[in-house]
Design a protein around this motif. Structure first.
Motif, PDB file in Angstrom:
ATOM      1  N   ARG A  71       0.893  -1.153  -0.041  1.00 17.75           N
ATOM      2  CA  ARG A  71       0.062   0.047   0.080  1.00 17.75           C
ATOM      3  C   ARG A  71       0.973   1.066   0.025  1.00 17.75           C
ATOM      4  NH1 ARG A  71      -5.483  -1.285   1.564  1.00 17.75           N
ATOM      5  NH2 ARG A  71      -5.655  -3.624   2.026  1.00 17.75           N
ATOM      6  N   ALA A  72       1.869   0.901   0.768  1.00 22.26           N
ATOM      7  CA  ALA A  72       2.847   2.311   0.761  1.00 22.26           C
ATOM      8  C   ALA A  72       3.580   2.716  -0.556  1.00 22.26           C
ATOM      9  CB  ALA A  72       4.107   2.078   1.847  1.00 22.26           C
ATOM     10  N   MET A  73       3.813   1.600  -1.028  1.00 29.12           N
ATOM     11  CA  MET A  73       4.457   2.142  -2.579  1.00 29.12           C
ATOM     12  C   MET A  73       3.415   2.261  -3.550  1.00 29.12           C
ATOM     13  SD  MET A  73       7.768   1.473  -2.691  1.00 29.12           S
ATOM     14  CE  MET A  73       8.388   1.343  -1.149  1.00 29.12           C
ATOM     15  N   ALA A  74       2.312   1.850  -3.486  1.00 32.15           N
ATOM     16  CA  ALA A  74       1.225   2.154  -4.515  1.00 32.15           C
ATOM     17  C   ALA A  74       0.480   3.704  -4.153  1.00 32.15           C
ATOM     18  CB  ALA A  74      -0.055   1.168  -4.294  1.00 32.15           C
ATOM     19  N   ASP A  75       0.861   4.033  -2.873  1.00 32.44           N
ATOM     20  CA  ASP A  75       0.561   5.425  -2.335  1.00 32.44           C
ATOM     21  C   ASP A  75       1.474   6.501  -3.057  1.00 32.44           C
ATOM     22  OD1 ASP A  75      -1.606   4.773  -0.806  1.00 32.44           O
ATOM     23  OD2 ASP A  75      -0.457   4.887   1.114  1.00 32.44           O
ATOM     24  N   ILE A  76       2.870   6.022  -3.270  1.00 25.31           N
ATOM     25  CA  ILE A  76       3.776   6.840  -3.647  1.00 25.31           C
ATOM     26  C   ILE A  76       3.398   6.829  -5.290  1.00 25.31           C
ATOM     27  CG2 ILE A  76       6.031   7.007  -4.581  1.00 25.31           C
ATOM     28  CD1 ILE A  76       6.980   5.703  -1.961  1.00 25.31           C
ATOM     29  N   VAL A  77       3.042   6.124  -5.803  1.00 26.59           N
ATOM     30  CA  VAL A  77       2.733   5.919  -7.378  1.00 26.59           C
ATOM     31  C   VAL A  77       1.454   7.100  -7.354  1.00 26.59           C
ATOM     32  CG1 VAL A  77       1.877   4.741  -9.378  1.00 26.59           C
ATOM     33  CG2 VAL A  77       3.704   3.752  -8.041  1.00 26.59           C
TER      34      VAL A  77
END
Ligand SMILES: Cc1cc2nc3c(=O)[nH]c(=O)nc-3n(C[C@H](O)[C@H](O)[C@H](O)COP(=O)(O)O)c2cc1C
Length: 220
Positions: free
Chosen positions: A18-24
Motif C-alpha cells: 500500500r505504501a508503494m502504491a500510495d507513492i505511485v
C-alpha cells in the motif's frame, strides 16, 4: 483522467504494498489533482469465494434458467469489470503469500475473466502498474530462487491475457526487521526500499506523461 487502484494486502497498518502504491498514486495525482480514483480493496474486503462459481455456472445457462444467486453474480462481475474498463490507468498492489498468488487476487482475476469478451481488446495497451512485495528475496542465485509462484502468473494475466502496458515496482525483504533470522540483510533491505521508492515515483510521473490509448484515439 481516472485511476483504478486495487489493493490485495490483508493488512492496512504497516503494509509495504500500500505504501508503494500510495507513492505511485500521489506522484500521479500531483499533476492531476482533479482525477477520479476508484479503489477496490480485495485484501480488507475480499470478494465472496462463491462469486466466481456462480458467475461461471450462470453464464452456461439461458438467462431465464439462472438462479437469483447466479443473476446477482453476473451483475457483480459486470460491475467489477466496469471499474477497470472505465479507468485510464490501472494500479495493482499485491503481496506474495505462501509462495503463491494471493487467493483474493486470484478470485478477482477469475471473476474478471468471466467478462473476458468485454476486457479484450478494450484493455490492449492501457497503462498499468503492478507493485509486487515479498517478505523474502527470490533473485537469481538465492536459496529461494524459483519459489515465487505469484509474480510470473500475475504478469501472464496482466500482460499476455489482457494486453496491458505494464510497469512494475518490486520490493523484497520486507520481513527484514520483523524476522530476526534476516537481520544480516538490513542494509540490503534498506537499499531495496530506497530504490523501489524511487521507481514508484518515476513510474507515477510516467503515468502522467504518457497519454492513454483512449486519449490518442481522441486526437484527429
Ligand atoms: C500469511 C502470510 C504468508 C506469507 N508468505 C510469504 C511467502 O511465502 N514468501 C514471502 O516472501 N513472504 C511471505 N509473506 C510476507 C509478505 O509477503 C510480506 O510481509 C509483505 O510485505 C506483505 O505485504 P504488505 O506489507 O503490503 O502487507 C507472508 C505474509 C503473510 C502474512
Amino acid at each position: 483522467m481516472s485511476l483504478f487502484r486495487l489493493d490485495a494486502s490483508i493488512r492496512d497498518e504497516g503494509s509495504h504494498s500500500r505504501a508503494m502504491a500510495d507513492i505511485v498514486q500521489a506522484t500521479w495525482r500531483e499533476e492531476n489533482p482533479d482525477v477520479e480514483i476508484v479503489r477496490r480493496d480485495i485484501g480488507l474486503h475480499p470478494l465472496a469465494s462463491t462469486l466466481w462459481p456462480l458467475a461461471v455456472t450462470g453464464s452456461q445457462l439461458p438467462e431465464g434458467d439462472r438462479s437469483d444467486a447466479q443473476r446477482d453474480a453476473a451483475l457483480e462481475a459486470a460491475a467489477l469489470a466496469d471499474e477497470v474498463l472505465n479507468a485510464d490507468s490501472l494500479l495493482f498492489a499485491i503481496p506474495l503469500y505462501n509462495f503463491g498468488v494471493s487467493e483474493h487476487f486470484k478470485t478477482w482475476v477469475d471473476v474478471m475473466i468471466t467478462q473476458q469478451q468485454r476486457l479484450v481488446p478494450a484493455l490492449q495497451g492501457r497503462h498499468a502498474v503492478a507493485v509486487f512485495v515479498r517478505g523474502g528475496a527470490y533473485g537469481a542465485g538465492t536459496p529461494r530462487e524459483g519459489w515465487d509462484h505469484s509474480t510470473g502468473w500475475i504478469k501472464r494475466i496482466l500482460i499476455d491475457v489482457w494486453g496491458l502496458d505494464l510497469q512494475t515496482v518490486e520490493l523484497e525483504f520486507t520481513l527484514v526487521g520483523v524476522n530476526p533470522a534476516l537481520d544480516e540483510f538490513k542494509a540490503m533491505a534498506e537499499d531495496m526500499r530506497v530504490s523501489a521508492k524511487r521507481e514508484a515515483e518515476e513510474i507515477g510521473r510516467h503515468l502522467v506523461a504518457v497519454p492513454s490509448p483512449t486519449d490518442i484515439n481522441h486526437v484527429d
